[in-house]
Design an enzyme around this catalytic site. Structure first.
Site, mmCIF file in Angstrom:
data_model
loop_
_atom_site.group_PDB
_atom_site.id
_atom_site.type_symbol
_atom_site.label_atom_id
_atom_site.label_comp_id
_atom_site.label_asym_id
_atom_site.label_seq_id
_atom_site.Cartn_x
_atom_site.Cartn_y
_atom_site.Cartn_z
ATOM 1 N N MET A 1 -36.083 19.258 102.385
ATOM 2 C CA MET A 1 -35.424 20.019 103.442
ATOM 3 C C MET A 1 -36.134 19.800 104.764
ATOM 4 S SD MET A 1 -34.914 24.099 103.918
ATOM 5 C CE MET A 1 -36.443 24.192 104.873
ATOM 6 N N CYS A 2 -35.420 19.997 105.848
ATOM 7 C CA CYS A 2 -35.998 19.753 107.165
ATOM 8 C C CYS A 2 -35.441 20.725 108.190
ATOM 9 C CB CYS A 2 -35.679 18.332 107.635
ATOM 10 S SG CYS A 2 -36.311 17.072 106.536
ATOM 11 N N GLY A 3 -36.135 20.763 109.315
ATOM 12 C CA GLY A 3 -35.581 21.374 110.510
ATOM 13 C C GLY A 3 -35.192 20.236 111.427
ATOM 14 N N ASN A 74 -31.049 16.800 106.542
ATOM 15 C CA ASN A 74 -31.535 18.061 105.990
ATOM 16 C C ASN A 74 -30.729 18.338 104.734
ATOM 17 O OD1 ASN A 74 -32.532 20.643 105.523
ATOM 18 N ND2 ASN A 74 -31.131 21.600 106.978
#
Length: 606
Positions: A1-3, A74
């Site tokens: 997951m990412c921002g 994401n």
């Protein structure tokens, strides 16, 4: 997951990023942060990504390939595209997109992916900017357009402003994916989104998607259906809208009681349906608990840290997920059960009575009944959670189940809401969003205590993956409003209600929950919204999923209750639905007479 974050500017002016937004993004992706800028003749794109490392090699984002294409991803791939254990799915998506030379090829890649995603992709050939969310909207993506600076911003999370700044951020509708022709935009000086909607080809469905999108297009921008009429094929089968021709088809169980769950399982057809549900749901859980960050460990040694946690109330949705996770997580690894409670406020009259009693009798009470009810954190979800823990311990006594008691006072709630949670819930703003957003944020933080040998020990969950039961009620008629709709409009009304529930789950729940859980550098995973699970449930007639002629605790989510019995669960199989805001007692903490749909003044910061 990412921002992920992307800023498209059409003027050469400098744009200063919001520091609060940047901090939120970094908390979503604590393992690696990086910026990359792409400049065209009359535009500039700043890409900023913050990575939470989940599997394969740690891969910096934004990813730029040899052709100059740039990807911010994401998401997680749980099927559709092959991803080897040592591979990172961002790299896999980047490689597949780099081979695409037409919109139809890009849509083919995106629509094949099973799992949650939000993305921004700069396609160098043709100067296009693509972005969007998966079919259910399981990953957050927000947009706004600043007319003064002529700049479009896309981001996983924003920050609540004040005054006239309140309404500018909106969630990108999970109704399709979007493409901007950067050269055409730069020439015209205005942003136009080409829309590629999710649809099975029906014109009504396409029109509905486009209407949803048009309602949310940022002021100063415009959206049009793509000229080729291309759509993304929906990843789940259509909802079965069959209506029974007679009551016999629904097996009217008006006078049934709990023991009839076992009798229903004796029916071969019903037994086959239940086993099929367990099969697809178990596989959905397996995909989500085994795609984990690689870490070296000696199997012969006890592992104190769990890789997986659950938002846990002891209700049927979380109990089934726990029982299925137990099948797929190595026996030596603990599983964290995150149970949140908000401190019960003692009524004024009760306080006065207690004070008078103290004056007349200073001798403390020590009877067992009093000690059982003495904790101000004995909220309904804490009580059912402990009962659920006992069932899981009976199911697998060898597993270490960390029942994490997360206790929240009003002072801490107010402090963290003002500092963090109000920004994460935003742009949603109702009393319900406040209650659930706060409850999920504290639960996901995982800071509380566990009981060991009769003593409390401070404990904070280390699990990066958090399973949540959202999606069960929406598909299996778990809410009280489903009973109301069935009573007033019969099966036709109930089917319409269930279709609406799943259609709006992205804007009502999932973006908010992703932002709130992601703030702790953890990833929300939703087994009940696995594409195969949804397709199976959509294939069944509504009366096979729920029988609302039965009492509460049996009729709603009937198929799931039968699955719980089949899995060996006990009393939790017949617990009535209790919403998180009531079970955790956060709804009582403010002591205000509010409606769930009211605007929440506590979320305002300025």
């Amino acid at each position: 997951m990412c921002g992920i974050f992307c800023l498209l500017t059409l003027t050469p002016s400098q744009f200063e990023r919001d520091k609060t937004v940047h901090e939120h993004l970094k908390r979503r992706g604590p393992n690696l942060s990086q910026d990359l800028t792409v400049r065209g003749s009359c535009y500039q794109c700043l890409f900023s990504a913050h990575v939470l490392h989940m599997r394969g090699l740690l891969t910096p984002q934004p990813v730029e390939d040899n052709a100059g294409n740039v990807l911010e991803w994401n998401g997680e791939i749980f099927g559709g595209l092959p991803v080897k254990p040592e591979e990172n799915d961002t790299t896999v998506v980047s490689q597949r997109l780099s081979t695409c030379s037409s919109p139809s090829e890009i849509l083919s890649v995106l629509s094949s992916i099973r799992g949650p995603w939000g993305f921004v992709y700069y396609q160098k050939a043709g100067d296009y900017l693509w972005f969007g969310r998966d079919f259910f909207g399981r990953r957050s993506l927000l947009w706004r357009f600043d007319t003064e600076l002529n700049a479009l911003t896309l981001t996983s999370v924003a920050a609540r402003g004040s005054g006239s700044d309140q309404a500018v951020w909106q969630e990108v509708p999970a109704a399709g994916v979007y493409r901007i022709d950067l050269n055409a935009t730069a020439e015209s000086g205005s942003v136009m989104f080409e829309v590629y909607p999710w649809a099975d080809g029906g014109t009504d469905e396409v029109s509905s998607c486009c209407e949803t999108i048009l309602e949310s297009v940022p002021s100063g921008c415009a959206a049009v259906m793509n000229q080729s009429g291309l759509v993304l094929p929906t990843p789940v089968r259509p909802l079965n809208t069959t209506i029974p021709t007679s009551l016999n088809e629904t097996e009217d169980h008006q006078n049934s009681c709990v023991k009839d769950l076992e009798q229903l399982l004796a029916s071969k057809d019903k037994n086959d349906e239940v086993n099929r549900l367990i099969e697809v749901l178990s596989e959905a859980v397996r995909r989500r608990v085994q795609a984990l960050p690689f870490r070296e460990q000696d199997v012969s040694l006890p592992d104190e840290q769990a890789s997986v946690a659950l938002l846990f109330s002891g209700g049927i949705d979380s109990m089934i997920l726990a029982a299925l996770a137990d099948r797929h997580i190595p026996a030596y690894q603990p599983i964290d059960l995150l149970n949140v409670a908000f401190k019960l406020q003692e009524p004024k009259k009760q306080k006065e009575s207690a004070n008078k009693h103290k004056k007349h009798n200073n001798k403390p009470k020590t009877d067992a009944a009093d000690s059982r009810t003495s904790s101000p954190f004995d909220v309904p979800d804490r009580i059912t959670g402990k009962a659920g823990l006992k069932e899981l311990q009976d199911l697998n006594p060898e597993r270490k189940w960390n029942f994490v008691e997360i206790n929240v006072t009003q002072e801490e709630l107010q402090k963290m809401r003002e500092e963090r949670i109000c920004h994460l819930v935003y742009p949603l703003d109702t009393v319900l969003d406040d209650s659930i957003g706060c409850a999920v944020w504290f639960a996901a933080r995982g800071a509380g205590f566990i009981m060991e040998d009769g003593d409390q020990r401070a404990f904070t969950s280390s699990a990066k993956v958090i399973l949540t039961g959202i999606g069960a009620d929406e598909q299996l008629a778990g809410y009280s409003r489903h009973r109301v709709r069935f009573k007033t409009s019969g099966f036709e009304g109930l089917i319409q209600e269930l279709a609406m529930e799943l259609g709006r789950i992205s804007s009502r729940n999932l973006g908010r929950d992703d932002r709130v859980i992601g703030d702790h550098g953890k990833e929300a995973r939703f087994p009940y919204l696995d594409e195969d699970v949804v397709s199976y449930l959509n294939s069944l007639p509504v009366w096979d999923k729920a029988d609302l002629s039965l009492p509460r605790g049996v009729g709603e989510k009937l198929l799931l209750r039968l699955a719980a019995k089949q899995l060996g669960l006990g009393q939790s199989a017949v617990l009535p639905k209790r919403a998180m805001q009531f079970g955790s007692r956060i709804a009582k903490m403010e002591d205000k007479r509010e409606k769930a749909s009211d605007k929440c003044t506590r979320l305002l910061t300025g």
